[in-house]
Every structure is written in structure tokens, then in C-alpha cells.
Design a protein around this motif. Sequence first.
Motif, PDB file in Angstrom:
ATOM      1  N   GLN A  19      43.387  42.004  35.673  1.00 11.27           N
ATOM      2  CA  GLN A  19      41.923  41.996  35.705  1.00 11.27           C
ATOM      3  C   GLN A  19      41.389  42.664  36.963  1.00 11.27           C
ATOM      4  O   GLN A  19      40.470  43.474  36.907  1.00 11.27           O
ATOM      5  CB  GLN A  19      41.406  40.567  35.604  1.00 11.27           C
ATOM      6  N   LYS A  20      41.961  42.345  38.115  1.00 14.08           N
ATOM      7  CA  LYS A  20      41.511  42.938  39.361  1.00 14.08           C
ATOM      8  C   LYS A  20      41.811  44.433  39.378  1.00 14.08           C
ATOM      9  O   LYS A  20      41.001  45.227  39.819  1.00 14.08           O
ATOM     10  CB  LYS A  20      42.209  42.268  40.543  1.00 14.08           C
ATOM     11  N   LYS A  23      35.775  31.877  44.501  1.00 20.16           N
ATOM     12  CA  LYS A  23      36.975  32.623  44.121  1.00 20.16           C
ATOM     13  C   LYS A  23      37.887  32.850  45.327  1.00 20.16           C
ATOM     14  O   LYS A  23      39.109  32.753  45.215  1.00 20.16           O
ATOM     15  CB  LYS A  23      36.582  33.963  43.473  1.00 20.16           C
ATOM     16  N   ASP A  50      48.475  34.725  40.656  1.00 19.29           N
ATOM     17  CA  ASP A  50      47.097  35.141  40.427  1.00 19.29           C
ATOM     18  C   ASP A  50      46.466  34.103  39.512  1.00 19.29           C
ATOM     19  O   ASP A  50      47.169  33.278  38.916  1.00 19.29           O
ATOM     20  CB  ASP A  50      47.027  36.532  39.799  1.00 19.29           C
ATOM     21  N   CYS A  51      45.145  34.122  39.404  1.00 20.48           N
ATOM     22  CA  CYS A  51      44.473  33.134  38.568  1.00 20.48           C
ATOM     23  C   CYS A  51      43.159  33.683  38.036  1.00 20.48           C
ATOM     24  O   CYS A  51      42.614  34.660  38.538  1.00 20.48           O
ATOM     25  CB  CYS A  51      44.241  31.848  39.346  1.00 20.48           C
ATOM     26  N   LEU A  52      42.678  33.003  37.008  1.00 22.84           N
ATOM     27  CA  LEU A  52      41.436  33.366  36.338  1.00 22.84           C
ATOM     28  C   LEU A  52      40.714  32.072  35.995  1.00 22.84           C
ATOM     29  O   LEU A  52      41.305  31.179  35.370  1.00 22.84           O
ATOM     30  CB  LEU A  52      41.767  34.154  35.064  1.00 22.84           C
ATOM     31  N   SER A  63      38.770  29.834  33.808  1.00 24.87           N
ATOM     32  CA  SER A  63      38.483  29.858  32.372  1.00 24.87           C
ATOM     33  C   SER A  63      37.269  29.009  32.011  1.00 24.87           C
ATOM     34  O   SER A  63      36.650  29.214  30.977  1.00 24.87           O
ATOM     35  CB  SER A  63      39.708  29.400  31.568  1.00 24.87           C
ATOM     36  N   ASN A 121      50.548  42.494  34.519  1.00 27.29           N
ATOM     37  CA  ASN A 121      49.972  41.531  33.605  1.00 27.29           C
ATOM     38  C   ASN A 121      51.111  40.764  32.948  1.00 27.29           C
ATOM     39  O   ASN A 121      52.066  41.368  32.471  1.00 27.29           O
ATOM     40  CB  ASN A 121      49.147  42.263  32.549  1.00 27.29           C
ATOM     41  N   LYS A 146      43.645  37.095  27.179  1.00 28.67           N
ATOM     42  CA  LYS A 146      42.470  37.852  27.623  1.00 28.67           C
ATOM     43  C   LYS A 146      41.864  38.676  26.494  1.00 28.67           C
ATOM     44  O   LYS A 146      40.693  38.974  26.508  1.00 28.67           O
ATOM     45  CB  LYS A 146      42.828  38.752  28.797  1.00 28.67           C
TER      46      LYS A 146
END
Length: 181
Positions: free
Chosen positions: A5-6, A104, A129-131, A133, A172, A180
Motif C-alpha cells: 500500500q505504501k 498511524k 507492516d500494518c493496515l 481495518s 505484499n 485488499k
Amino acid sequence: MQFFQKALAELTPNQVIGLDIGAGSICMVQLDCSEPVPTLMRYSLVPLKPNSMLDGEVLNLEHVVASILVCVSSRGFQRSSNCILGLSGSGTFIVRVSVPQMRKEELDESIDFDIEQYLPFSILEAETDCLVSNFEAGHGQMDVLATAVKKALLASHTDIALKAGLRPVGANVGVLGAVKA
């Protein structure tokens, strides 16, 4: 190295190659990311000889690199292109955790501590890494989808991509890509 994503957000030019080195094949896609929804420009799938890969580990480096070069030449990919690596196998891990709501930047600093207890390998061996949700999961908590990849797996796949003339800019975890999408 940044995760997917980044990395997509920071690409210039707006085209990227996705490279998935599987147990039985090499899969490449090229995306145009200039619009909000990426567009598939080209793809290639080349089978690998048996026992070239095992659970993400490279057993036949020369053949794997040669197979990537076949993908590149057969469909007109540019060798110097930005590349996002697809990673899977026992060297990858995904977990959903609930943590106190935070910015973040704070989350990026604390995620290793938050997921360490769940990892089947040492956090010292991992890139994470994280997202977020669900920012408002209730009671001042937020839900986070976190991923970890063994540094050795990431380094191995990065080395393969570089040997094939690609420029890795991110990674990824396979299952995370499906989440995603």
C-alpha cells in the motif's frame, strides 16, 4: 523496503510490475496506477522446473532468474521497472489485532510489540507492516491487520528481482493482496 500500500502511493512513474515467485510458476503483471483504480497492462505466466522453489525458498536460482527473464521478454515488460514482490509461505504471517486508537505513526512504532506474541518466528527475524481495518472498533479500540515477513525471505526475493534487472520497491504478502482486492 515498504509493503504494497505504501509503495504504490509513492511510485513514479505510475507503472509497476507485480512479481509472484510461486512453487510452480513465475507470474508477472504490469499495472498502470495513474488512475484511482489500477489498470492491467500486461501479464505473463511461466512454469518453473520441479523443485526450483520450496515454501518460498529458492532451490535453483539460475532457473528462477531465467524464468523471470522469459516473462519479461515474452510480453514486453521493461527490465528496469519498479517491482512489487508477492511473498507467501511459512515465512509470512498475517494477524488481526485490536489496539488502542492512535495515530498511524504511533501504530508503526508499536506494531512489532502488538503482534510479537502471535508470530511463529522471532520478531527480530521479521519485517512488519500494518493496515487499520476499522478505526472505530469500539471502546477506544481500533482493528489492525498486521503482517510480518521473515527478513531472509524478503532478501532472497529482492535478490532474485535485482538479478533479473527489476527494481524492487515494495512487497505484499499473498493473502493480504486478496484481502485488499
